[in-house]
Motif scaffolding. Structure first.
Motif, PDB file in Angstrom:
ATOM      1  N   LEU A 236       0.818  -1.220   0.000  1.00  0.00           N
ATOM      2  CA  LEU A 236       0.000   0.000   0.000  1.00  0.00           C
ATOM      3  C   LEU A 236       0.849   1.266   0.000  1.00  0.00           C
ATOM      4  O   LEU A 236       0.407   2.312  -0.475  1.00  0.00           O
ATOM      5  N   MET A 237       2.050   1.173   0.521  1.00  0.00           N
ATOM      6  CA  MET A 237       2.974   2.319   0.564  1.00  0.00           C
ATOM      7  C   MET A 237       3.948   2.302  -0.623  1.00  0.00           C
ATOM      8  O   MET A 237       4.879   3.092  -0.662  1.00  0.00           O
ATOM      9  N   TYR A 238       3.738   1.415  -1.571  1.00  0.00           N
ATOM     10  CA  TYR A 238       4.569   1.298  -2.770  1.00  0.00           C
ATOM     11  C   TYR A 238       6.036   1.043  -2.423  1.00  0.00           C
ATOM     12  O   TYR A 238       6.936   1.669  -2.970  1.00  0.00           O
ATOM     13  N   LEU A 239       6.251   0.087  -1.526  1.00  0.00           N
ATOM     14  CA  LEU A 239       7.596  -0.310  -1.140  1.00  0.00           C
ATOM     15  C   LEU A 239       7.760  -1.797  -1.415  1.00  0.00           C
ATOM     16  O   LEU A 239       6.786  -2.551  -1.401  1.00  0.00           O
ATOM     17  N   GLU A 240       8.991  -2.215  -1.655  1.00  0.00           N
ATOM     18  CA  GLU A 240       9.277  -3.619  -1.919  1.00  0.00           C
ATOM     19  C   GLU A 240      10.623  -3.988  -1.331  1.00  0.00           C
ATOM     20  O   GLU A 240      11.544  -3.171  -1.334  1.00  0.00           O
ATOM     21  N   VAL A 241      10.751  -5.214  -0.857  1.00  0.00           N
ATOM     22  CA  VAL A 241      12.004  -5.711  -0.292  1.00  0.00           C
ATOM     23  C   VAL A 241      12.762  -6.467  -1.377  1.00  0.00           C
ATOM     24  O   VAL A 241      12.204  -7.333  -2.056  1.00  0.00           O
ATOM     25  N   ARG A 242      14.012  -6.115  -1.537  1.00  0.00           N
ATOM     26  CA  ARG A 242      14.882  -6.741  -2.539  1.00  0.00           C
ATOM     27  C   ARG A 242      16.243  -7.026  -1.944  1.00  0.00           C
ATOM     28  O   ARG A 242      16.663  -6.392  -0.975  1.00  0.00           O
ATOM     29  N   SER A 243      16.958  -7.966  -2.554  1.00  0.00           N
ATOM     30  CA  SER A 243      18.372  -8.129  -2.232  1.00  0.00           C
ATOM     31  C   SER A 243      19.105  -6.921  -2.777  1.00  0.00           C
ATOM     32  O   SER A 243      18.612  -6.235  -3.672  1.00  0.00           O
ATOM     33  N   ARG A 244      20.288  -6.662  -2.249  1.00  0.00           N
ATOM     34  CA  ARG A 244      21.045  -5.495  -2.730  1.00  0.00           C
ATOM     35  C   ARG A 244      21.374  -5.577  -4.215  1.00  0.00           C
ATOM     36  O   ARG A 244      21.556  -4.566  -4.870  1.00  0.00           O
ATOM     37  N   ASN A 245      21.431  -6.805  -4.759  1.00  0.00           N
ATOM     38  CA  ASN A 245      21.718  -6.953  -6.184  1.00  0.00           C
ATOM     39  C   ASN A 245      20.461  -6.811  -7.044  1.00  0.00           C
ATOM     40  O   ASN A 245      20.514  -6.957  -8.254  1.00  0.00           O
ATOM     41  N   GLY A 246      19.320  -6.522  -6.414  1.00  0.00           N
ATOM     42  CA  GLY A 246      18.076  -6.299  -7.145  1.00  0.00           C
ATOM     43  C   GLY A 246      17.197  -7.519  -7.293  1.00  0.00           C
ATOM     44  O   GLY A 246      16.071  -7.420  -7.750  1.00  0.00           O
ATOM     45  N   ALA A 247      17.681  -8.692  -6.894  1.00  0.00           N
ATOM     46  CA  ALA A 247      16.905  -9.926  -7.016  1.00  0.00           C
ATOM     47  C   ALA A 247      15.882 -10.031  -5.881  1.00  0.00           C
ATOM     48  O   ALA A 247      15.954  -9.306  -4.891  1.00  0.00           O
ATOM     49  N   ASN A 248      14.931 -10.929  -6.068  1.00  0.00           N
ATOM     50  CA  ASN A 248      13.997 -11.220  -4.978  1.00  0.00           C
ATOM     51  C   ASN A 248      14.767 -11.833  -3.820  1.00  0.00           C
ATOM     52  O   ASN A 248      15.772 -12.508  -4.019  1.00  0.00           O
ATOM     53  N   ILE A 249      14.272 -11.636  -2.595  1.00  0.00           N
ATOM     54  CA  ILE A 249      14.969 -12.203  -1.449  1.00  0.00           C
ATOM     55  C   ILE A 249      14.690 -13.699  -1.350  1.00  0.00           C
ATOM     56  O   ILE A 249      13.677 -14.188  -1.844  1.00  0.00           O
ATOM     57  N   ASN A 250      15.614 -14.422  -0.725  1.00  0.00           N
ATOM     58  CA  ASN A 250      15.421 -15.862  -0.535  1.00  0.00           C
ATOM     59  C   ASN A 250      14.834 -16.112   0.851  1.00  0.00           C
ATOM     60  O   ASN A 250      14.638 -15.188   1.633  1.00  0.00           O
ATOM     61  N   TRP A 251      14.568 -17.388   1.157  1.00  0.00           N
ATOM     62  CA  TRP A 251      13.943 -17.727   2.431  1.00  0.00           C
ATOM     63  C   TRP A 251      14.809 -17.328   3.615  1.00  0.00           C
ATOM     64  O   TRP A 251      14.300 -16.816   4.615  1.00  0.00           O
ATOM     65  N   ALA A 252      16.111 -17.575   3.538  1.00  0.00           N
ATOM     66  CA  ALA A 252      17.004 -17.236   4.653  1.00  0.00           C
ATOM     67  C   ALA A 252      16.990 -15.732   4.911  1.00  0.00           C
ATOM     68  O   ALA A 252      16.925 -15.302   6.070  1.00  0.00           O
ATOM     69  N   GLN A 253      17.047 -14.943   3.865  1.00  0.00           N
ATOM     70  CA  GLN A 253      16.988 -13.487   4.028  1.00  0.00           C
ATOM     71  C   GLN A 253      15.654 -13.069   4.644  1.00  0.00           C
ATOM     72  O   GLN A 253      15.618 -12.210   5.521  1.00  0.00           O
ATOM     73  N   ALA A 254      14.559 -13.648   4.187  1.00  0.00           N
ATOM     74  CA  ALA A 254      13.239 -13.299   4.706  1.00  0.00           C
ATOM     75  C   ALA A 254      13.120 -13.644   6.190  1.00  0.00           C
ATOM     76  O   ALA A 254      12.592 -12.856   6.974  1.00  0.00           O
ATOM     77  N   ILE A 255      13.643 -14.786   6.581  1.00  0.00           N
ATOM     78  CA  ILE A 255      13.557 -15.203   7.983  1.00  0.00           C
ATOM     79  C   ILE A 255      14.402 -14.292   8.862  1.00  0.00           C
ATOM     80  O   ILE A 255      13.922 -13.740   9.856  1.00  0.00           O
ATOM     81  N   VAL A 256      15.664 -14.094   8.509  1.00  0.00           N
ATOM     82  CA  VAL A 256      16.574 -13.331   9.372  1.00  0.00           C
ATOM     83  C   VAL A 256      16.158 -11.869   9.467  1.00  0.00           C
ATOM     84  O   VAL A 256      16.156 -11.288  10.549  1.00  0.00           O
ATOM     85  N   ARG A 257      15.770 -11.251   8.342  1.00  0.00           N
ATOM     86  CA  ARG A 257      15.443  -9.826   8.387  1.00  0.00           C
ATOM     87  C   ARG A 257      14.186  -9.539   9.195  1.00  0.00           C
ATOM     88  O   ARG A 257      13.977  -8.435   9.652  1.00  0.00           O
ATOM     89  N   ASN A 258      13.357 -10.543   9.410  1.00  0.00           N
ATOM     90  CA  ASN A 258      12.103 -10.329  10.127  1.00  0.00           C
ATOM     91  C   ASN A 258      12.118 -10.823  11.571  1.00  0.00           C
ATOM     92  O   ASN A 258      11.110 -10.714  12.264  1.00  0.00           O
ATOM     93  N   LEU A 259      13.223 -11.323  12.049  1.00  0.00           N
ATOM     94  CA  LEU A 259      13.296 -11.817  13.423  1.00  0.00           C
ATOM     95  C   LEU A 259      13.014 -10.724  14.448  1.00  0.00           C
ATOM     96  O   LEU A 259      12.418 -10.994  15.490  1.00  0.00           O
ATOM     97  N   THR A 260      13.407  -9.502  14.185  1.00  0.00           N
ATOM     98  CA  THR A 260      13.195  -8.431  15.163  1.00  0.00           C
ATOM     99  C   THR A 260      11.791  -7.844  15.101  1.00  0.00           C
ATOM    100  O   THR A 260      11.440  -7.019  15.941  1.00  0.00           O
ATOM    101  N   LYS A 261      10.993  -8.246  14.151  1.00  0.00           N
ATOM    102  CA  LYS A 261       9.645  -7.679  14.022  1.00  0.00           C
ATOM    103  C   LYS A 261       8.615  -8.399  14.885  1.00  0.00           C
ATOM    104  O   LYS A 261       7.442  -8.053  14.843  1.00  0.00           O
TER     105      LYS A 261
END
Length: 132
Positions: free
Chosen positions: A73-98
């Motif tokens: 809704l805020m027109y934001l998207e999560v990407r890897s720094r290289n522009g690719a979609n994130i993988n499962w490990a990235q999704a899990i680790v980046r959201n642990l603090t949420k």
């Protein structure tokens, strides 16, 4: 238009309301199954269920769609720094603090001290991209 940081805060608030709606539905269904007479007893389960629901929500949506409902809704998207979609490990680790709001504040504050967006975004090499 608001800054990306402001829109991320708005997105997080929207996601809070979406997760709250899920929790209302889940608590109602649990009350029917566990104890239809004493609905208050279900609320003892919710503190254990909430972190699981939050992790599933953030991890699954950011991995599969690239954004949660709030980020979309805020027109934001999560990407890897290289522009690719994130993988499962990235999704899990980046959201642990949420899981709760206090760890996300420390995640952001430590990231700012390190001249980064968030500590866990730095660890996972992910960024939130403006889609406008």
């Amino acid at each position: 238009m608001a800054s990306v940081f402001s829109r991320r805060i708005y997105a997080y608030v929207i996601d809070f309301f979406v997760i709250s709606a899920f929790m209302w539905i889940i608590s109602y269904l649990l009350s029917l199954i566990v104890n239809p007479v004493d609905i208050i007893s279900v609320y003892g389960i919710l503190p254990y269920l909430l972190p699981i629901i939050q992790l599933i929500y953030f991890i699954f949506l950011e991995k599969s769609k690239g954004a949660t409902i709030g980020k979309s809704l805020m027109y934001l998207e999560v990407r890897s720094r290289n522009g690719a979609n994130i993988n499962w490990a990235q999704a899990i680790v980046r959201n642990l603090t949420k899981v709760y709001w206090i760890p996300i504040i420390f995640d952001w504050a430590i990231g700012r001290i390190m001249n980064s967006d968030r500590l866990f975004a730095n660890i996972t090499r992910t960024v939130v991209v403006n889609m406008i």
